[in-house]
Design a protein around this motif. Structure first.
Motif, PDB file in Angstrom:
ATOM      1  N   TYR A 234      70.834  99.179  -2.164  1.00  0.00           N
ATOM      2  CA  TYR A 234      70.978 100.130  -0.877  1.00  0.00           C
ATOM      3  C   TYR A 234      72.218  99.818   0.018  1.00  0.00           C
ATOM      4  N   ARG A 235      72.501  98.264   0.011  1.00  0.00           N
ATOM      5  CA  ARG A 235      73.785  98.020   0.731  1.00  0.00           C
ATOM      6  C   ARG A 235      74.958  98.482   0.455  1.00  0.00           C
TER       7      ARG A 235
ATOM      8  N   ARG B 210      61.552 104.089   7.021  1.00  0.00           N
ATOM      9  CA  ARG B 210      60.395 104.752   6.272  1.00  0.00           C
ATOM     10  C   ARG B 210      61.154 105.121   4.852  1.00  0.00           C
ATOM     11  N   ALA B 211      60.230 104.216   3.942  1.00  0.00           N
ATOM     12  CA  ALA B 211      60.599 104.603   2.381  1.00  0.00           C
ATOM     13  C   ALA B 211      59.483 105.261   1.751  1.00  0.00           C
ATOM     14  N   ILE B 212      59.168 106.320   2.110  1.00  0.00           N
ATOM     15  CA  ILE B 212      57.700 106.969   1.681  1.00  0.00           C
ATOM     16  C   ILE B 212      58.157 108.134   0.357  1.00  0.00           C
TER      17      ILE B 212
ATOM     18  N   TYR C  80      59.523  98.839  -3.474  1.00  0.00           N
ATOM     19  CA  TYR C  80      60.466  99.985  -3.033  1.00  0.00           C
ATOM     20  C   TYR C  80      60.797  99.718  -1.516  1.00  0.00           C
ATOM     21  N   GLY C  81      59.752  99.259  -1.043  1.00  0.00           N
ATOM     22  CA  GLY C  81      60.244  98.797   0.582  1.00  0.00           C
ATOM     23  C   GLY C  81      61.182  97.791   0.903  1.00  0.00           C
ATOM     24  N   CYS C  82      61.076  96.729  -0.325  1.00  0.00           N
ATOM     25  CA  CYS C  82      61.924  95.680  -0.064  1.00  0.00           C
ATOM     26  C   CYS C  82      63.435  96.194   0.090  1.00  0.00           C
ATOM     27  N   HIS C  83      63.911  97.056  -0.291  1.00  0.00           N
ATOM     28  CA  HIS C  83      65.380  97.748  -0.048  1.00  0.00           C
ATOM     29  C   HIS C  83      65.502  98.091   1.277  1.00  0.00           C
ATOM     30  N   PHE C  84      64.570  98.832   1.791  1.00  0.00           N
ATOM     31  CA  PHE C  84      64.786  99.145   3.253  1.00  0.00           C
ATOM     32  C   PHE C  84      64.676  98.128   4.304  1.00  0.00           C
ATOM     33  N   LEU C  85      63.837  97.022   4.026  1.00  0.00           N
ATOM     34  CA  LEU C  85      64.011  95.682   4.737  1.00  0.00           C
ATOM     35  C   LEU C  85      65.146  94.838   4.704  1.00  0.00           C
ATOM     36  N   ASP C  86      65.801  95.100   3.443  1.00  0.00           N
ATOM     37  CA  ASP C  86      67.114  94.252   3.399  1.00  0.00           C
ATOM     38  C   ASP C  86      68.058  94.954   3.994  1.00  0.00           C
ATOM     39  N   LEU C  87      68.148  96.176   3.810  1.00  0.00           N
ATOM     40  CA  LEU C  87      69.198  96.888   4.454  1.00  0.00           C
ATOM     41  C   LEU C  87      69.036  96.935   6.240  1.00  0.00           C
ATOM     42  N   SER C  88      67.702  96.978   6.487  1.00  0.00           N
ATOM     43  CA  SER C  88      67.704  96.938   8.019  1.00  0.00           C
ATOM     44  C   SER C  88      68.091  95.661   8.493  1.00  0.00           C
ATOM     45  N   LEU C  89      67.732  94.512   7.812  1.00  0.00           N
ATOM     46  CA  LEU C  89      68.133  93.328   8.357  1.00  0.00           C
ATOM     47  C   LEU C  89      69.848  92.919   8.456  1.00  0.00           C
TER      48      LEU C  89
ATOM     49  N   PHE D  20      58.384  99.675  10.383  1.00  0.00           N
ATOM     50  CA  PHE D  20      58.465  99.954   9.057  1.00  0.00           C
ATOM     51  C   PHE D  20      57.325 100.541   8.400  1.00  0.00           C
ATOM     52  N   GLU D  21      57.679 101.524   7.412  1.00  0.00           N
ATOM     53  CA  GLU D  21      56.605 101.968   6.687  1.00  0.00           C
ATOM     54  C   GLU D  21      57.050 102.250   5.264  1.00  0.00           C
TER      55      GLU D  21
END
Ligand SMILES: NC(=O)c1ccc[n+]([C@@H]2O[C@H](COP(=O)([O-])OP(=O)(O)OC[C@H]3O[C@@H](n4cnc5c(N)ncnc54)[C@H](O)[C@@H]3O)[C@@H](O)[C@H]2O)c1
Length: 346
Positions: A125-126, A152-154, A179-188, A245-246
């Motif tokens: 995602y980066r 939110r990755a829903i 799935y959510g891991c991508h959005f955690l990584d990108l946010s960080l 995060f969700e």
């Protein structure tokens, strides 16, 4: 020009759908030399279809004919195979999540440091155009210091019904780790990689266990469904930033949603689609991107960055120490959900 000799370990969906096509498009800098899979027919079929010269039933045997490997096995084997490859003097590009636990991530980083070989993690995602644009806007100080992230990755009723995605033993979890891991990584990354210090989360798997529900992505064993399909969390960082995060594979919502926003001191950005909000010239302004340059397929720039890093021409964009922090948050969310308490990380 020197070409990187690449091996593929685990030749299933993501290897065939993303990595092999990307390496074939980048054939001026990389050549796929070998493939290995637990299932010999899969490895042989992929080798034949892609003219890969070497097929190995034991991945260890591949290390003498490659410079680097791409690891696309279930999560349980990421650490073991990465460490074996690094110890054999081979660069590693490992699918996400980096591993199932922080302890495994630490061992992988240790092996990379000791061997002097690179360890890249496939948080693609980066490499999406919106993400690159957002990082640039933040780096150029258009929003000031980032303070709050919302992600939110829903998915609505899309539990993956194939492969081993609902197998806790092989994957370590469900929607969050997958799935959510991508959005955690990108946010960080967009927050500037602060260190998480406190995590509160709840992981559910009620919906997938209900009888008579529809699922858009095939069938799975509802009675033995043992992983999370919906997760909420609140994360605090060492620099005072925080994140809401969700994520879900199977939420009761009106439609799928992939969204992220970062609020800074003087402006903010939204992703998917990209938008910037600012206070300028005495006005509140919202700007959309009409066109963002770059590749629509994030798999290509992701592969290019890893290959060029191995060849000594670039630096890894996703550093293993950063991917470890994603795993630390995931582990803490699961622990927080089990114990009903906030988890302090340092
Ligand atoms: N970046 C992304 O968006 C993304 C998307 C899908 C999957 N993935 C990740 O890729 C990995 C694989 O997922 P997939 O969808 O390709 O699964 P898959 O089930 O389609 O393929 C996995 C392959 O690995 C093989 N395998 C299993 N154990 C092995 C071992 N010990 N040694 C060698 N081969 C082994 C299996 O036989 C299978 O062919 C997972 O870690 C997953 O999280 C990432």
């Amino acid at each position: 020009m020197t070409k990187l000799k690449m091996g593929i370990i685990g030749a299933g969906g993501i290897a065939q759908g993303r990595h092999i096509p990307a390496y074939k498009k980048l054939s001026d800098i990389v050549t796929i030399t070998a493939v290995s899979d637990l299932n010999p027919a899969t490895a042989a079929g992929v080798a034949k279809e892609n003219a890969i010269p070497h097929v190995f039933s034991d991945y260890h045997d591949m290390f003498s004919v490659v410079d680097a490997v791409t690891i696309c096995t279930p999560n349980k084997f990421h650490a073991e195979i990465s460490i074996a490859a690094l110890n054999a003097g081979v660069h590693v590009f490992c699918e996400k999540p980096m591993a199932m636990t922080v302890t495994e991530c630490e061992a992988m980083i240790d092996a990379s440091r000791k061997s002097g070989k690179l360890l890249g993690i496939a948080y693609h995602y980066r490499f999406m155009k919106d993400s690159i644009a957002a990082k640039r806007v933040i780096t150029e100080n258009e929003i000031g210091e980032p303070i709050v992230a919302r992600a939110r990755a829903i998915r609505r009723r899309k539990v993956p019904g194939w492969g081993v995605f609902t197998n806790r033993e092989l994957q370590g979890g469900g929607s969050l780790i997958d799935y959510g891991c991508h959005f955690l990584d990108l946010s960080l990354w967009l927050l500037g990689n602060p260190i998480p210090v406190e995590v509160t989360g709840t992981a559910y798997n009620k919906l997938s266990r209900m009888p008579g529900q529809v699922n858009q992505w095939g069938d799975f064993d509802r009675e033995n469904f043992e992983v999370d399909d919906h997760v909420t969390a609140y994360i605090k960082f060492d620099n005072g930033a925080s994140m809401l995060f969700e994520t879900s594979w199977s939420a009761n919502v009106k439609s799928d949603e992939e969204s992220m926003s970062i609020s800074g001191e003087i402006g903010g950005i939204d992703l998917f689609p990209f938008q910037m909000n600012q206070m300028k010239h005495g006005m509140l302004l919202n700007s959309e991107a009409d066109w963002i340059p770059g590749d629509d397929d994030a798999g290509i720039p992701q592969a290019m960055n890893f290959i060029k890093s191995c060849l000594g021409d670039e630096e890894l964009i996703v550093k293993p120490e950063e991917a470890l922090q994603v795993s630390a948050i995931i582990e803490a969310i699961y622990k927080s959900s089990e114990t009903g308490k906030s988890i302090t990380l340092r």
